[in-house]
Design an enzyme around this catalytic site. Structure first.
Site, PDB file in Angstrom:
ATOM      1  N   ASN A   9       0.862  -1.183   0.000  1.00 15.76           N
ATOM      2  CA  ASN A   9       0.000   0.000   0.000  1.00 15.76           C
ATOM      3  C   ASN A   9       0.900   1.236   0.000  1.00 15.76           C
ATOM      4  OD1 ASN A   9      -1.786   2.059   0.581  1.00 15.76           O
ATOM      5  ND2 ASN A   9      -2.255   1.340   2.664  1.00 15.76           N
ATOM      6  N   LYS A  11       0.131   4.290  -0.276  1.00 15.54           N
ATOM      7  CA  LYS A  11      -0.488   5.480   0.334  1.00 15.54           C
ATOM      8  C   LYS A  11      -0.256   6.715  -0.537  1.00 15.54           C
ATOM      9  CE  LYS A  11      -0.141   3.251   4.779  1.00 15.54           C
ATOM     10  NZ  LYS A  11      -0.101   3.376   6.243  1.00 15.54           N
ATOM     11  N   HIS A  95      -9.563   1.269   4.861  1.00 18.73           N
ATOM     12  CA  HIS A  95      -8.304   1.444   5.584  1.00 18.73           C
ATOM     13  C   HIS A  95      -8.537   2.391   6.777  1.00 18.73           C
ATOM     14  CE1 HIS A  95      -4.197   2.586   6.539  1.00 18.73           C
ATOM     15  NE2 HIS A  95      -3.806   1.506   5.889  1.00 18.73           N
ATOM     16  N   GLU A  97      -6.919   4.770   7.825  1.00 18.32           N
ATOM     17  CA  GLU A  97      -6.687   6.184   7.489  1.00 18.32           C
ATOM     18  C   GLU A  97      -7.908   6.772   6.778  1.00 18.32           C
ATOM     19  OE1 GLU A  97      -2.888   5.568   5.567  1.00 18.32           O
ATOM     20  OE2 GLU A  97      -2.049   5.007   7.500  1.00 18.32           O
ATOM     21  N   GLU A 167      -5.328  -4.810  10.672  1.00 18.11           N
ATOM     22  CA  GLU A 167      -4.296  -3.792  10.860  1.00 18.11           C
ATOM     23  C   GLU A 167      -4.546  -3.029  12.155  1.00 18.11           C
ATOM     24  OE1 GLU A 167      -2.378  -2.704   6.828  1.00 18.11           O
ATOM     25  OE2 GLU A 167      -4.095  -1.408   7.126  1.00 18.11           O
ATOM     26  N   GLY A 173       2.587   2.353  10.713  1.00 13.81           N
ATOM     27  CA  GLY A 173       3.519   3.464  10.542  1.00 13.81           C
ATOM     28  C   GLY A 173       4.252   3.855  11.814  1.00 13.81           C
ATOM     29  N   SER A 213       3.469  -2.085  10.251  1.00 11.62           N
ATOM     30  CA  SER A 213       4.926  -2.157  10.390  1.00 11.62           C
ATOM     31  C   SER A 213       5.516  -3.523  10.026  1.00 11.62           C
ATOM     32  CB  SER A 213       5.348  -1.734  11.799  1.00 11.62           C
ATOM     33  OG  SER A 213       4.945  -0.395  12.049  1.00 11.62           O
TER      34      SER A 213
HETATM   35  P1  PGA Z   1       2.883   0.365   7.588  1.00 12.31           P
HETATM   36  O1  PGA Z   1       1.392   0.552   6.972  1.00 12.31           O
HETATM   37  O2  PGA Z   1       3.416  -0.922   7.005  1.00 12.31           O
HETATM   38  O3  PGA Z   1       3.631   1.561   7.129  1.00 12.31           O
HETATM   39  O4  PGA Z   1       2.717   0.279   9.064  1.00 12.31           O
HETATM   40  C1  PGA Z   1       0.523  -0.526   6.794  1.00 12.31           C
HETATM   41  C2  PGA Z   1      -0.794  -0.056   6.262  1.00 12.31           C
HETATM   42  O5  PGA Z   1      -1.290   0.994   6.704  1.00 12.31           O
HETATM   43  O6  PGA Z   1      -1.404  -0.705   5.370  1.00 12.31           O
END
Ligand code: PGA
Length: 250
Positions: A9, A11, A95, A97, A167, A173, A213
């Site tokens: 992803n 983003k 997601h 976010e 997640e 992140g 992560s």
């Molecule tokens: P990250 O993000 O691997 O940077 O923690 C994962 C995600 O939000 O899909």
């Protein structure tokens, strides 16, 4: 046996040049991988060019979001028909976010999932609890509600093709990964709920990805867990070498 999936992803990252450079490097690094479904989800603006670069490779294309209508007066939105047209086979939906910054509710996510299926796109539905919810012992309640509302009204034939991504928001992140035990516990819970809602065949078929992560250093132990069928990778998917190593988990 469920076929593993590793999805990247990107983003809100990637100009045309960045995207092209990353994909050219990546497709070479993973060209011999046969046992994993490899998916990348770049931003909308580069989907078309990347789609062309992926022809004849083992990498599939996803979008990071979509609207649930096929066309109309919805300024700024992108439809499933448009995503299919440009070569997407998958779409990430719900997601954290999107839920957190753009007020997406489970009801909206549910409409999007149905619309994705109606247009022959496979949804990757994200669910996960916040740190406060985990500390208040609400993880299972949150997961159950998101799962039930997100997948509400789906026929079994479609439900078995959903990809679920667990997640935990506190791991996204932050560099803070769930331990393999923490992740496995929630994945097993998700599979149990899929069994309650749709029955054994769906529960056994659905692929459940872990996200938060994921990196080359922790992917192998996460993938050793029985109910972890793959990963959804943010930050580490922006470097060809690290994403390729995650794809080649052991
Ligand atoms: P990250 O993000 O691997 O940077 O923690 C994962 C995600 O939000 O899909």
């Amino acid at each position: 046996m469920r076929r593993p999936i590793v999805a990247g992803n990107w983003k809100l990252n990637g100009t045309l040049d960045d995207a092209e450079e990353l994909v050219v490097a990546l497709k070479n690094l993973v060209k011999d991988v046969e046992k994993v479904d490899i998916i990348i989800a770049p931003p909308f603006t580069v989907l078309s060019i990347i789609s062309a670069l992926l022809i004849g490779t083992n990498i599939k294309l996803a979008a990071q979001n979509m609207y649930f209508e096929n066309s109309g007066a919805y300024t700024g939105e992108v439809s499933p028909v448009m995503l299919k047209d440009v070569g997407c086979e998958y779409v990430i939906l719900g997601h954290s976010e999107r839920r957190g910054y753009f007020a997406e509710t489970s009801d909206i996510v549910n409409k999007k999932i149905k619309s994705a299926f109606a247009n022959d796109l496979t949804p990757i539905m994200c669910i996960g609890e916040s740190l406060e919810q985990r500390e208040a012992d609400l993880t299972f309640n949150v997961i159950e509600t998101q799962l039930k509302e997100g997948l509400g009204g789906l026929e079994n034939e479609l439900a078995k093709n959903v990809i679920v991504a667990y997640e935990p928001i506190w791991a996204i992140g932050t560099g803070k990964t769930a331990t393999k035990e923490q992740a496995q516990e929630v994945h097993a819970f998700i599979r149990g709920k899929l069994n309650d809602f749709f029955g054994k065949d769906v529960a056994n078929a659905v692929r459940i990805l872990y996200g938060g992560s994921v990196k080359p250093e922790n992917v192998d132990e996460l993938m050793s867990q029985k109910d972890i069928d793959g990963s959804l990778v943010g930050g580490a998917s922006l470097k060809a070498e690290s994403f390729a190593r995650i794809v080649k988990f052991q």
